[in-house]
Design a protein around this motif. Structure first.
Motif, PDB file in Angstrom:
ATOM      1  N   ALA A 278      -1.583  54.120  -7.405  1.00 24.62           N
ATOM      2  CA  ALA A 278      -2.108  53.169  -6.426  1.00 24.62           C
ATOM      3  C   ALA A 278      -0.980  52.846  -5.456  1.00 24.62           C
ATOM      4  O   ALA A 278       0.114  52.447  -5.875  1.00 24.62           O
ATOM      5  N   LEU A 279      -1.239  53.068  -4.170  1.00 21.96           N
ATOM      6  CA  LEU A 279      -0.192  52.912  -3.155  1.00 21.96           C
ATOM      7  C   LEU A 279      -0.477  51.745  -2.218  1.00 21.96           C
ATOM      8  O   LEU A 279      -1.638  51.406  -1.972  1.00 21.96           O
ATOM      9  N   ASP A 280       0.601  51.193  -1.648  1.00 20.62           N
ATOM     10  CA  ASP A 280       0.445  50.057  -0.728  1.00 20.62           C
ATOM     11  C   ASP A 280       0.332  50.503   0.730  1.00 20.62           C
ATOM     12  O   ASP A 280       0.411  49.698   1.645  1.00 20.62           O
ATOM     13  N   THR A 281       0.169  51.810   0.940  1.00 13.84           N
ATOM     14  CA  THR A 281       0.032  52.346   2.301  1.00 13.84           C
ATOM     15  C   THR A 281      -1.187  53.262   2.332  1.00 13.84           C
ATOM     16  O   THR A 281      -1.503  53.885   1.315  1.00 13.84           O
ATOM     17  N   ASP A 282      -1.877  53.332   3.469  1.00 15.67           N
ATOM     18  CA  ASP A 282      -3.080  54.177   3.491  1.00 15.67           C
ATOM     19  C   ASP A 282      -2.743  55.647   3.684  1.00 15.67           C
ATOM     20  O   ASP A 282      -3.585  56.516   3.515  1.00 15.67           O
ATOM     21  N   SER A 283      -1.477  55.943   4.033  1.00 15.79           N
ATOM     22  CA  SER A 283      -1.065  57.332   4.154  1.00 15.79           C
ATOM     23  C   SER A 283       0.425  57.454   3.893  1.00 15.79           C
ATOM     24  O   SER A 283       1.211  56.605   4.324  1.00 15.79           O
ATOM     25  N   LEU A 284       0.814  58.508   3.199  1.00 15.10           N
ATOM     26  CA  LEU A 284       2.236  58.758   2.984  1.00 15.10           C
ATOM     27  C   LEU A 284       2.864  59.442   4.192  1.00 15.10           C
ATOM     28  O   LEU A 284       4.071  59.645   4.249  1.00 15.10           O
ATOM     29  N   GLY A 285       2.017  59.821   5.178  1.00  8.89           N
ATOM     30  CA  GLY A 285       2.548  60.421   6.395  1.00  8.89           C
ATOM     31  C   GLY A 285       3.057  61.837   6.201  1.00  8.89           C
ATOM     32  O   GLY A 285       3.856  62.319   7.001  1.00  8.89           O
ATOM     33  N   LEU A 286       2.611  62.505   5.146  1.00 10.68           N
ATOM     34  CA  LEU A 286       3.037  63.880   4.900  1.00 10.68           C
ATOM     35  C   LEU A 286       1.925  64.828   5.307  1.00 10.68           C
ATOM     36  O   LEU A 286       0.749  64.472   5.276  1.00 10.68           O
ATOM     37  N   ASP A 287       2.291  66.058   5.679  1.00 10.35           N
ATOM     38  CA  ASP A 287       1.240  67.030   5.979  1.00 10.35           C
ATOM     39  C   ASP A 287       1.077  67.958   4.779  1.00 10.35           C
ATOM     40  O   ASP A 287       1.770  67.815   3.774  1.00 10.35           O
ATOM     41  N   ASP A 288       0.151  68.886   4.869  1.00 10.95           N
ATOM     42  CA  ASP A 288      -0.148  69.696   3.694  1.00 10.95           C
ATOM     43  C   ASP A 288       0.901  70.767   3.409  1.00 10.95           C
ATOM     44  O   ASP A 288       0.734  71.573   2.505  1.00 10.95           O
ATOM     45  N   ASP A 289       2.020  70.760   4.174  1.00 14.10           N
ATOM     46  CA  ASP A 289       3.140  71.633   3.825  1.00 14.10           C
ATOM     47  C   ASP A 289       4.087  70.959   2.844  1.00 14.10           C
ATOM     48  O   ASP A 289       4.989  71.592   2.303  1.00 14.10           O
ATOM     49  N   ALA A 290       3.901  69.661   2.616  1.00 13.01           N
ATOM     50  CA  ALA A 290       4.759  68.955   1.665  1.00 13.01           C
ATOM     51  C   ALA A 290       4.501  69.498   0.262  1.00 13.01           C
ATOM     52  O   ALA A 290       3.406  69.960  -0.042  1.00 13.01           O
ATOM     53  N   THR A 291       5.513  69.433  -0.574  1.00 15.29           N
ATOM     54  CA  THR A 291       5.333  69.850  -1.961  1.00 15.29           C
ATOM     55  C   THR A 291       4.919  68.640  -2.796  1.00 15.29           C
ATOM     56  O   THR A 291       5.170  67.496  -2.404  1.00 15.29           O
ATOM     57  N   PRO A 292       4.292  68.873  -3.958  1.00 11.82           N
ATOM     58  CA  PRO A 292       3.964  67.738  -4.825  1.00 11.82           C
ATOM     59  C   PRO A 292       5.202  66.932  -5.235  1.00 11.82           C
ATOM     60  O   PRO A 292       5.128  65.709  -5.356  1.00 11.82           O
ATOM     61  N   ALA A 293       6.340  67.600  -5.415  1.00 10.47           N
ATOM     62  CA  ALA A 293       7.560  66.870  -5.768  1.00 10.47           C
ATOM     63  C   ALA A 293       7.980  65.952  -4.617  1.00 10.47           C
ATOM     64  O   ALA A 293       8.368  64.800  -4.825  1.00 10.47           O
ATOM     65  N   MET A 294       7.893  66.449  -3.378  1.00 13.56           N
ATOM     66  CA  MET A 294       8.241  65.634  -2.217  1.00 13.56           C
ATOM     67  C   MET A 294       7.276  64.447  -2.084  1.00 13.56           C
ATOM     68  O   MET A 294       7.684  63.324  -1.798  1.00 13.56           O
ATOM     69  N   ALA A 295       6.004  64.718  -2.320  1.00 10.99           N
ATOM     70  CA  ALA A 295       5.005  63.644  -2.233  1.00 10.99           C
ATOM     71  C   ALA A 295       5.267  62.576  -3.297  1.00 10.99           C
ATOM     72  O   ALA A 295       5.168  61.380  -3.027  1.00 10.99           O
TER      73      ALA A 295
END
Length: 154
Positions: free
Chosen positions: A117-134
């Protein structure tokens, strides 16, 4: 941070601590399990969902699934909901759920399904991000976490 309050994650096919159903394995076609979550904080703005195998024979485990920016109004994923706008490529190289596929004869692997559960509606990452980066980006935004761990052995 790393320590966060917990809420409830459940599934009709996954039982915490029990073996993964055959349907959710790579051999059986990688059907993602249905998931439902509740009891998260009222100020949740979005969710991130991941499935991680910490027991894979690599230094960094194995990411099986990652979905970002799930709206806070969404609290259920149907079985086979392998497709989403912001699904990241897991370690199998595809932007979809990849079922359990541990090496034959290896010890049972754990598959940890987690909804953050996050306090932001978007992490601002695109689909090139890795799951580790996310996961790293989500750390400072995580206000609660729910997980369900199943095992599989080939």
């Amino acid at each position: 941070g790393l320590e966060a309050p917990t809420f409830t994650l459940s599934s009709s096919v996954l039982t915490d601590g029990a073996p993964m159903p055959e349907s959710a394995t790579a051999e059986a076609g990688s059907l993602s399990p249905d998931l439902t979550w509740h009891g998260f904080p009222e100020d949740t703005a979005s969710f991130m969902l991941t499935c991680f195998d910490p027991d894979a024979p690599t230094p960094s485990g194995w990411w099986h699934w990652a979905i970002l920016d799930i709206p806070s109004s969404m609290t259920h994923l149907e079985a086979g909901a392998g497709a989403s706008d912001l699904m990241l490529r897991g370690d199998a190289g595809e932007a979809s759920y990849f079922g359990a596929a541990p090496p034959t004869g290896d010890r049972p692997h754990r598959y940890v399904f987690t909804v953050h559960a996050l306090d932001t509606d978007s992490l601002g990452l695109d689909d090139d991000a890795t799951p580790a980066m996310a996961s790293f980006a989500a750390l400072e935004h995580t206000i609660a976490r729910a997980s369900l761990t199943v095992t599989h052995q080939a």
